[in-house]
Scaffold this active site. Structure first.
Site, PDB file in Angstrom:
ATOM      1  N   LYS A  80      36.750  37.438  41.709  1.00  0.00           N
ATOM      2  CA  LYS A  80      37.420  37.185  42.988  1.00  0.00           C
ATOM      3  C   LYS A  80      38.840  36.655  42.799  1.00  0.00           C
ATOM      4  O   LYS A  80      39.783  37.125  43.442  1.00  0.00           O
ATOM      5  CB  LYS A  80      36.570  36.201  43.800  1.00  0.00           C
ATOM      6  CG  LYS A  80      37.026  36.019  45.224  1.00  0.00           C
ATOM      7  CD  LYS A  80      35.943  35.558  46.160  1.00  0.00           C
ATOM      8  CE  LYS A  80      35.096  34.413  45.792  1.00  0.00           C
ATOM      9  NZ  LYS A  80      35.230  33.520  44.745  1.00  0.00           N
ATOM     10  N   THR A  82      40.644  36.998  40.074  1.00  0.00           N
ATOM     11  CA  THR A  82      41.378  38.090  39.438  1.00  0.00           C
ATOM     12  C   THR A  82      41.846  39.092  40.492  1.00  0.00           C
ATOM     13  O   THR A  82      42.979  39.588  40.443  1.00  0.00           O
ATOM     14  CB  THR A  82      40.487  38.798  38.402  1.00  0.00           C
ATOM     15  OG1 THR A  82      39.919  37.824  37.537  1.00  0.00           O
ATOM     16  CG2 THR A  82      41.283  39.800  37.581  1.00  0.00           C
ATOM     17  N   ARG A 103      42.637  27.917  44.564  1.00  0.00           N
ATOM     18  CA  ARG A 103      42.171  26.540  44.425  1.00  0.00           C
ATOM     19  C   ARG A 103      42.374  26.057  42.996  1.00  0.00           C
ATOM     20  O   ARG A 103      42.298  26.840  42.057  1.00  0.00           O
ATOM     21  CB  ARG A 103      40.701  26.477  44.823  1.00  0.00           C
ATOM     22  CG  ARG A 103      40.442  26.920  46.252  1.00  0.00           C
ATOM     23  CD  ARG A 103      39.053  27.480  46.463  1.00  0.00           C
ATOM     24  NE  ARG A 103      38.843  28.683  45.677  1.00  0.00           N
ATOM     25  CZ  ARG A 103      37.663  29.080  45.238  1.00  0.00           C
ATOM     26  NH1 ARG A 103      36.583  28.375  45.491  1.00  0.00           N
ATOM     27  NH2 ARG A 103      37.553  30.185  44.523  1.00  0.00           N
ATOM     28  N   PHE A 327      33.012  31.761  46.429  1.00  0.00           N
ATOM     29  CA  PHE A 327      31.729  32.472  46.413  1.00  0.00           C
ATOM     30  C   PHE A 327      31.693  33.610  47.447  1.00  0.00           C
ATOM     31  O   PHE A 327      32.707  34.228  47.741  1.00  0.00           O
ATOM     32  CB  PHE A 327      30.570  31.491  46.561  1.00  0.00           C
ATOM     33  CG  PHE A 327      30.476  30.507  45.427  1.00  0.00           C
ATOM     34  CD1 PHE A 327      30.454  30.946  44.108  1.00  0.00           C
ATOM     35  CD2 PHE A 327      30.449  29.142  45.660  1.00  0.00           C
ATOM     36  CE1 PHE A 327      30.386  30.046  43.053  1.00  0.00           C
ATOM     37  CE2 PHE A 327      30.384  28.239  44.606  1.00  0.00           C
ATOM     38  CZ  PHE A 327      30.360  28.697  43.310  1.00  0.00           C
ATOM     39  N   PHE A 415      35.139  48.271  36.109  1.00  0.00           N
ATOM     40  CA  PHE A 415      34.949  48.020  34.684  1.00  0.00           C
ATOM     41  C   PHE A 415      34.908  49.370  33.960  1.00  0.00           C
ATOM     42  O   PHE A 415      34.585  50.403  34.562  1.00  0.00           O
ATOM     43  CB  PHE A 415      33.648  47.254  34.441  1.00  0.00           C
ATOM     44  CG  PHE A 415      33.718  45.798  34.790  1.00  0.00           C
ATOM     45  CD1 PHE A 415      33.694  44.827  33.802  1.00  0.00           C
ATOM     46  CD2 PHE A 415      33.819  45.389  36.110  1.00  0.00           C
ATOM     47  CE1 PHE A 415      33.762  43.480  34.120  1.00  0.00           C
ATOM     48  CE2 PHE A 415      33.890  44.045  36.446  1.00  0.00           C
ATOM     49  CZ  PHE A 415      33.862  43.091  35.439  1.00  0.00           C
ATOM     50  N   TRP A 443      42.507  44.265  36.475  1.00  0.00           N
ATOM     51  CA  TRP A 443      42.233  43.520  35.242  1.00  0.00           C
ATOM     52  C   TRP A 443      42.861  44.237  34.048  1.00  0.00           C
ATOM     53  O   TRP A 443      43.453  43.601  33.176  1.00  0.00           O
ATOM     54  CB  TRP A 443      40.722  43.382  35.044  1.00  0.00           C
ATOM     55  CG  TRP A 443      40.348  42.675  33.769  1.00  0.00           C
ATOM     56  CD1 TRP A 443      40.263  41.331  33.569  1.00  0.00           C
ATOM     57  CD2 TRP A 443      40.024  43.292  32.512  1.00  0.00           C
ATOM     58  NE1 TRP A 443      39.902  41.058  32.268  1.00  0.00           N
ATOM     59  CE2 TRP A 443      39.757  42.245  31.596  1.00  0.00           C
ATOM     60  CE3 TRP A 443      39.940  44.610  32.076  1.00  0.00           C
ATOM     61  CZ2 TRP A 443      39.403  42.485  30.263  1.00  0.00           C
ATOM     62  CZ3 TRP A 443      39.586  44.854  30.757  1.00  0.00           C
ATOM     63  CH2 TRP A 443      39.321  43.803  29.869  1.00  0.00           C
TER      64      TRP A 443
END
Length: 591
Positions: A80, A82, A103, A327, A415, A443
């Site tokens: 999240k 990232t 945060r 989350f 991925f 990523w």
């Protein structure tokens, strides 16, 4: 030239990128800050004088407001943070003036299993080590302010016991508070995950006898879960923070009446610790976009949102501002939707729901991954059936976002093991549910890999939203809890313990009950209160065993299941791999 994330660790990529990063002065100028509004902490990070900026730009129209949330987390992680950084980089590649608000990482997960939440690969923020280890001292300020309240409480209890003569109390000008040692609302805090401190005895007589404190049961919680951190997140300015700080309920007297920080005459000193912390922090992505860092994580046991002040700054200084909720959309986005937006008065233009093929397989019946053990083979080979079955979890989160009136954008955080068929199945199901879908390779490729995501978000932001809260704050708390449980979690109802029933009745009788929000404490690993129930559990009831009140932050906190306010450290923590190059002073292993 960026390092290849498939060949290098995040900390190695960060240290290489730090060689050419912008100074905080350059970053501030590009953001539109005046020199006097930037409060540098060294060359590459700083704080922002929020009062000066909002005073100067208060009449400027806000930019577009985007929240990043996710599906129900798994031990694999969904990326999240990232994705938040990648989206900002992608929007930057599209020529948009963009900022993020994230945060500050807690020392607990940084030294535990999760890492620092700085992003990863080619979508992370820098300087990584400073950001991850202490930063500008905000969490230290929170811990000191919180623990000062406990010092005030425990010393007052000792002196009231030892100086029971009313004349002595009168001479000290301290009214007797008659604090009930069996009804203390707060514990101590530290910023590590230490299960050994969840339940403790303090004030044991030593060489000084009764002068060594008041003996009673106590506890430690994690610092970022402190009510002081929640106050930092929701305060609009210093005056608001000072007002809230005095309303923290530390304990109750023997008649059941609350004893506050104002009663202990400690609220002013607590606020003094927090003055500098109220200014948001400024760092950058590895592609040079501004990132505000303010307030703390843990939406399962706390608010888990970046601060109201940071978002207000971002919206005045940027055309697109991306904030992050902790989350999944059941707890993090729900608190953004019904708490943070209530306090800020801001409404989002879009929400990104992050999902991965691997996590959907976990929700669809694949063997649950165990941290520290090899990944089961099912996660490295194609299995459209597991993905399709797991999409029930993603679709339920999309329903939650749509109930708020906001357009959801699904980000498939890709991925290398994902297959075309697996991604196609996710896209098919989500588009049928009325959501935009984007595949993002941020990523691996940074902003260039997030262009499809950026375009989907720009498209969603062009739509008009009809943002609406789930409940009216005049609704009784039991009804609010039941509504969240049924509408957001999918429960059949709520069962309250006798203790929770009693506490809720007392809170409901308060004259300010309609001014208190609902901040649920629930496991992040399931829609239910049982972390082992994956997908979308049915036929269950939420069990509320306790209810806390955060009078300063303005929250009522129902505690469900076995959730703990002090997480634990596992058997293979990250600190085993953190060390220092004694020649250069560079820290390695932080991720």
């Amino acid at each position: 030239m960026m390092l290849d994330p498939k060949l290098h660790a995040d900390w190695e990529i960060a240290q290489e990128a730090e060689k050419t990063m912008k100074t905080v002065y350059q970053l501030g100028r590009e953001l539109g800050l005046e020199e006097s509004e930037l409060l540098p902490y060294g060359h590459y990070m700083g704080k922002i004088d929020y009062r000066a900026v909002l005073r100067r730009l208060g009449s400027r129209p806000d930019g577009k407001y985007i929240d990043v949330t996710a599906i129900t987390p798994t031990p694999l992680g969904e990326g999240k943070s990232t994705t938040t950084i990648g989206l900002v980089q992608g929007l930057g590649r599209r020529g948009k003036k963009t900022s993020a608000a994230i945060r500050q990482p807690s020392g607990g997960p940084t030294m535990g299993m999760k890492g620092s939440a700085a992003g990863g690969g080619l979508s992370q923020c820098i300087p990584l080590t400073q950001y991850s280890l202490g930063f500008t001292g905000d969490i230290n300020a929170v811990a000191n302010a919180h623990n000062l309240a406990m010092v005030a409480l425990t010393s007052r209890m000792q002196h009231e016991r030892n100086n029971s003569d009313e004349r002595i109390l009168a001479l000290s000008k301290m009214p007797k508070l008659n604090i009930d040692p069996t009804n203390v609302n707060m514990g101590w805090v530290m910023d590590f995950c230490c299960q050994a401190l969840r339940n403790i005895i303090i004030g044991i007589d030593g060489v000084n006898g009764r002068m060594d404190g008041f003996m009673m049961r106590s506890r430690f919680d994690i610092a970022v879960g402190s009510e002081v951190m929640a106050i930092l997140a929701v305060s609009s300015d210093l005056a608001d923070m000072r007002r809230r700080m005095g309303k923290i309920i530390v304990a109750y007297d023997r008649d059941g009446k609350p004893v506050t920080t104002a009663d202990l005459e400690v609220a002013g000193a607590m606020t003094a610790w927090m003055v500098e912390a109220l200014n948001p922090n400024l760092i950058q992505t590895i592609e040079g976009q501004p990132v505000f860092v303010h307030a703390g994580p843990f939406a399962n046991i706390a608010l888990g949102q970046s601060s109201v002040i940071a978002d207000r700054l971002g919206l005045k200084l940027s055309d697109y501002h991306v904030t992050e909720s902790g989350f999944g959309a059941d707890i993090g986005y729900e608190k953004f939707w019904n708490l943070k937006c209530h306090y800020s008065g801001l409404t989002p233009d879009a929400a990104v729901v992050v999902a991965t093929v691997r996590a959907l397989k976990s929700h669809g019946g694949a063997p649950t991954p165990v941290p520290g053990r090899p990944l089961p083979a099912e996660y490295a080979s194609e299995n459209v059936g597991f993905v399709e079955a797991g999409c029930c979890n993603l679709l339920r989160h999309l329903e939650n976002v749509k109930k708020s009136g906001v357009s959801p954008v699904v980000c498939i955080n890709a991925f290398v093991t994902d297959t075309r068929a697996e991604i196609a199945k996710i896209r098919e199901l989500c588009e049928a549910a009325g959501a935009r879908v984007a595949v993002s390779t941020h990523w691996e490729h940074g902003g260039e890999g997030a262009l499809e995501l950026a375009d989907a978000v720009l498209d969603a932001c062009a739509e008009k939203t009809e943002f609406k809260p789930l409940y009216d704050w005049n609704m009784p708390f039991k009804e609010r809890i039941d509504l969240v449980a049924r509408e957001v979690y999918g429960a059949d109802g709520v069962d309250f313990s006798a203790e929770a029933e009693s506490k809720l009745a007392n809170i409901q009788a308060r004259p300010d009950a309609a001014e208190l929000g609902l901040c649920m404490a629930k496991t992040q690993y399931s829609f239910s209160d049982n972390p082992n129930l994956k997908g979308v559990p049915t036929g269950w009831r939420l069990k509320v065993r306790d209810v806390l009140i955060y009078g300063g932050a303005g929250f009522v906190v129902p505690v469900s299941g076995k959730i703990s306010l002090m997480p634990g450290t596992g058997s293979n923590p990250a600190f085993r791999r953190v060390d220092v190059d004694t020649e250069t002073g560079k820290v390695r292993g932080v991720f």
